[in-house]
Write a protein that holds these residues in place. Sequence first.
Motif, PDB file in Angstrom:
ATOM      1  N   GLN A  92     -17.614 -17.881  19.237  1.00  0.00           N
ATOM      2  CA  GLN A  92     -16.682 -17.011  19.960  1.00  0.00           C
ATOM      3  C   GLN A  92     -17.190 -16.736  21.379  1.00  0.00           C
ATOM      4  O   GLN A  92     -16.460 -16.855  22.360  1.00  0.00           O
ATOM      5  CB  GLN A  92     -16.543 -15.693  19.167  1.00  0.00           C
ATOM      6  N   LYS A  93     -18.485 -16.418  21.484  1.00  0.00           N
ATOM      7  CA  LYS A  93     -19.105 -16.139  22.806  1.00  0.00           C
ATOM      8  C   LYS A  93     -19.038 -17.378  23.689  1.00  0.00           C
ATOM      9  O   LYS A  93     -18.833 -17.282  24.899  1.00  0.00           O
ATOM     10  CB  LYS A  93     -20.569 -15.739  22.619  1.00  0.00           C
ATOM     11  N   LEU A  94     -19.253 -18.555  23.070  1.00  0.00           N
ATOM     12  CA  LEU A  94     -19.212 -19.799  23.847  1.00  0.00           C
ATOM     13  C   LEU A  94     -17.794 -20.058  24.361  1.00  0.00           C
ATOM     14  O   LEU A  94     -17.608 -20.454  25.513  1.00  0.00           O
ATOM     15  CB  LEU A  94     -19.668 -20.982  22.980  1.00  0.00           C
ATOM     16  N   ASP A 125     -13.996 -20.282  28.741  1.00  0.00           N
ATOM     17  CA  ASP A 125     -12.642 -19.936  29.158  1.00  0.00           C
ATOM     18  C   ASP A 125     -12.491 -18.418  29.075  1.00  0.00           C
ATOM     19  O   ASP A 125     -12.053 -17.880  28.059  1.00  0.00           O
ATOM     20  CB  ASP A 125     -11.630 -20.634  28.233  1.00  0.00           C
ATOM     21  N   PRO A 126     -12.876 -17.688  30.145  1.00  0.00           N
ATOM     22  CA  PRO A 126     -12.850 -16.224  30.101  1.00  0.00           C
ATOM     23  C   PRO A 126     -11.469 -15.687  29.714  1.00  0.00           C
ATOM     24  O   PRO A 126     -11.350 -14.636  29.117  1.00  0.00           O
ATOM     25  CB  PRO A 126     -13.214 -15.810  31.513  1.00  0.00           C
ATOM     26  N   ALA A 127     -10.385 -16.434  30.019  1.00  0.00           N
ATOM     27  CA  ALA A 127      -9.030 -15.977  29.679  1.00  0.00           C
ATOM     28  C   ALA A 127      -8.890 -15.801  28.175  1.00  0.00           C
ATOM     29  O   ALA A 127      -8.152 -14.955  27.697  1.00  0.00           O
ATOM     30  CB  ALA A 127      -8.010 -16.982  30.176  1.00  0.00           C
ATOM     31  N   ALA A 159      -8.154 -10.167  23.072  1.00  0.00           N
ATOM     32  CA  ALA A 159      -8.137  -8.701  23.091  1.00  0.00           C
ATOM     33  C   ALA A 159      -6.696  -8.189  23.109  1.00  0.00           C
ATOM     34  O   ALA A 159      -6.324  -7.307  22.354  1.00  0.00           O
ATOM     35  CB  ALA A 159      -8.892  -8.194  24.305  1.00  0.00           C
ATOM     36  N   GLU A 160      -5.876  -8.804  23.972  1.00  0.00           N
ATOM     37  CA  GLU A 160      -4.467  -8.375  24.065  1.00  0.00           C
ATOM     38  C   GLU A 160      -3.780  -8.558  22.723  1.00  0.00           C
ATOM     39  O   GLU A 160      -3.084  -7.684  22.231  1.00  0.00           O
ATOM     40  CB  GLU A 160      -3.737  -9.209  25.116  1.00  0.00           C
TER      41      GLU A 160
END
Length: 182
Positions: free
Chosen positions: A153-155, A160-162, A168-169
């Motif tokens: 998940q972190k990778l 892809d920061p989006a 989250a949204e």
Amino acid sequence: MKRVKAIYPGSFDPPTNGHLDLIERGSKLFDELVVAILRNPEKDPLFSISDRRKMLEQMTQDFDNVAVDTFDGLMVEYAVRSEATAVLRGIRAISDYEYELQMALMNRKLQPGLETVFMMPAEKYSYLSSRLVREIAQLGGSIDCLVPELVAQKLREKMDPAHKFAAAEESEIPKKSRKRKR
Ligand code: PNS
């Protein structure tokens, strides 16, 4: 009876299933095991020390005798300060052996009381390395079976920061009010 405290030093950038396999084996062998992340100012890591620490802490939360720490400078000096008497290192293949032997013998020269213990991870992890995981993730390949889900998940967020904001949204919208796309 004598208790044996060991440290498992490394870069862990990122921690993989191979590291976790070795931690599990080490936790059975030693009374205490400290996963020690090297703080190396010369390297340009993918994950910050604090990210790596958090990931390793979550990965090892079910092992009562495993702790996570960071260190800089000579590993043997950190081991002495921590009152550890053993160093755990993994050997995946013969190709690891030469470098690991050199390091173990140099560490013994520096600190004769500290014993290096080599363990082999499960065969299915014998080709796994943090470097390859980083490369595969950077090139968009699947890393799902190579690292724990929280690391995957972190990778994904890193690549892809989006993705982070989309996830989250998504979780903030109550299920009932989510419109179905047709
Ligand atoms: O996961 P890595 O990168 O293979 O781990 C290497 C590590 C951190 C164990 C090694 O580089 C290390 O111990 N560095 C600390 C500095 C040190 O003690 N150097 C002398 C080694 S003989």
